[in-house]
Design a protein around this motif. Structure first.
Motif, PDB file in Angstrom:
ATOM      1  N   ALA A  27      29.081  99.796  48.287  1.00 61.69           N
ATOM      2  CA  ALA A  27      27.896 100.620  48.564  1.00 61.69           C
ATOM      3  C   ALA A  27      28.286 101.978  49.126  1.00 61.69           C
ATOM      4  N   TRP A  28      29.256 101.986  50.056  1.00 60.85           N
ATOM      5  CA  TRP A  28      29.682 103.250  50.665  1.00 60.85           C
ATOM      6  C   TRP A  28      30.216 104.189  49.582  1.00 60.85           C
ATOM      7  N   PHE A  29      30.941 103.648  48.608  1.00 61.41           N
ATOM      8  CA  PHE A  29      31.463 104.455  47.507  1.00 61.41           C
ATOM      9  C   PHE A  29      30.322 104.980  46.630  1.00 61.41           C
ATOM     10  N   VAL A 232      16.087 104.008  54.009  1.00 61.55           N
ATOM     11  CA  VAL A 232      16.229 102.590  54.369  1.00 61.55           C
ATOM     12  C   VAL A 232      17.218 101.910  53.433  1.00 61.55           C
ATOM     13  N   GLN A 233      17.133 102.231  52.151  1.00 60.70           N
ATOM     14  CA  GLN A 233      18.061 101.642  51.186  1.00 60.70           C
ATOM     15  C   GLN A 233      19.500 102.033  51.502  1.00 60.70           C
ATOM     16  N   PHE A 234      19.706 103.304  51.838  1.00 58.92           N
ATOM     17  CA  PHE A 234      21.030 103.815  52.209  1.00 58.92           C
ATOM     18  C   PHE A 234      21.567 103.075  53.430  1.00 58.92           C
ATOM     19  N   PHE A 239      25.202 100.695  56.289  1.00 59.83           N
ATOM     20  CA  PHE A 239      25.401 100.780  57.733  1.00 59.83           C
ATOM     21  C   PHE A 239      25.656  99.400  58.330  1.00 59.83           C
ATOM     22  N   GLY A 240      26.940  99.048  58.388  1.00 65.62           N
ATOM     23  CA  GLY A 240      27.320  97.728  58.884  1.00 65.62           C
ATOM     24  C   GLY A 240      26.874  97.453  60.304  1.00 65.62           C
ATOM     25  N   ALA A 241      26.818  98.504  61.145  1.00 66.42           N
ATOM     26  CA  ALA A 241      26.427  98.317  62.545  1.00 66.42           C
ATOM     27  C   ALA A 241      25.037  97.710  62.665  1.00 66.42           C
TER      28      ALA A 241
END
Length: 288
Positions: A27-29, A232-234, A239-241
């Motif tokens: 996802a981050w990529f 929110v989707q992003f 956002f693992g935290a």
């Protein structure tokens, strides 16, 4: 007999963080274009403050998918080199992929814990870290390791979030989750998105680790997306935290929280889309 005060467990935290980034790597990529637009100005400021130029050898700590590593590699050119490090092997695979897509051969990757750098002393002209230092359980240990691997006169530059008040796109979700999940306040010494954001805290940390000529600048970094739903989707994907905070909740409870977050973030929608308030601190320090 007084109840025992809960203690922050850095080993458990680091293991959980590793697992989160292994899962969030894809996802981050995929969100790299958004990251570039959102953090591009702060990244350019970080590289400028670090004095990075042609021929430099640069260490990127907590590099993630390496979008800022690419920007750095283009600045140092073929005679320079960037070593992108992270605790997640999965996310570094995407850093390699991004380097290949950009036709760059001056980027290397290595799985490494930023608090325990398996690197020789005085080997880098600069060390950078974009929104990574805030999540280190022992920030002083990490900074002293960065100091160790820098050449004399070399610089460290880092980007962190400022205060919750200035970063509502992130602090609102944190607050909602903390309230809904009935989480206690962060434990003393616990890392997190705003752990270095109060005035003077990051600069003091640099100086305590042994850096000199420490300076910082604030960079307005609004997160611009088509809608609150897209934000929110992003955050949901990347956002693992936030996921760590919800780890003990049911799927139904989690979905209800995301719905509440979206309602609150709609405050930042307008006819032109979503603009999430965000302010970054970019700080630099020099090795004596």
């Amino acid at each position: 007999m007084e109840p025992t005060t809960p203690q922050f467990d850095p080993v458990k935290y680091k293991n959980t963080t590793h697992d989160q980034w292994q899962e969030a790597a894809d996802a981050w990529f995929r969100w790299s274009p958004t990251l570039n637009k959102w953090l591009g100005n702060a990244t350019e400021k970080m590289l400028a403050m670090a004095g990075i130029s042609t021929g430099h050898h640069v260490l990127d700590i907590a590099a993630g998918a390496g979008e800022q590593s690419i920007t750095t590699a283009k600045k140092v050119g073929p005679s320079g080199e960037v070593l992108a490090t992270d605790i997640s092997s999965n996310i570094l695979e995407y850093a390699k992929k991004l380097a290949e897509q950009n036709g760059l051969s001056n980027i290397k990757t290595k799985v490494m814990d930023g608090e325990n750098l398996t690197l020789d002393d005085e080997t880098f002209d600069a060390v950078i870290s974009r929104v990574g230092l805030i999540y280190f359980p022992d920030q002083q240990r990490a900074l002293k390791e960065m100091l160790r691997v820098l050449k004399p006169g070399g610089k460290i530059a880092a980007i962190v979030y400022s205060t919750p008040e200035k970063n509502k796109f992130f602090s609102i979700p944190v607050s909602i989750i903390r309230n809904r999940a009935k989480l206690p306040p962060p434990l003393p010494g616990q890392p997190g998105p705003f752990s270095l954001g109060a005035e003077g805290v990051l600069e003091k940390a640099f100086e305590q680790a042994g850096f000199i000529n420490v300076k910082s600048e604030l960079v307005d970094s609004p997160l611009q997306l088509p809608s609150a739903s897209a934000c929110v989707q992003f955050e949901k994907e990347s956002f693992g935290a936030l996921h760590q905070m919800m780890s003990n909740l049911t799927n139904t409870e989690k979905e209800a929280i995301w719905e509440e977050i979206e309602r609150e973030l709609q405050t930042f929608e307008s006819e032109t889309g979503f603009t999430g308030p965000c302010e970054m601190i970019v700080a630099v320090g020099e090795k004596p």
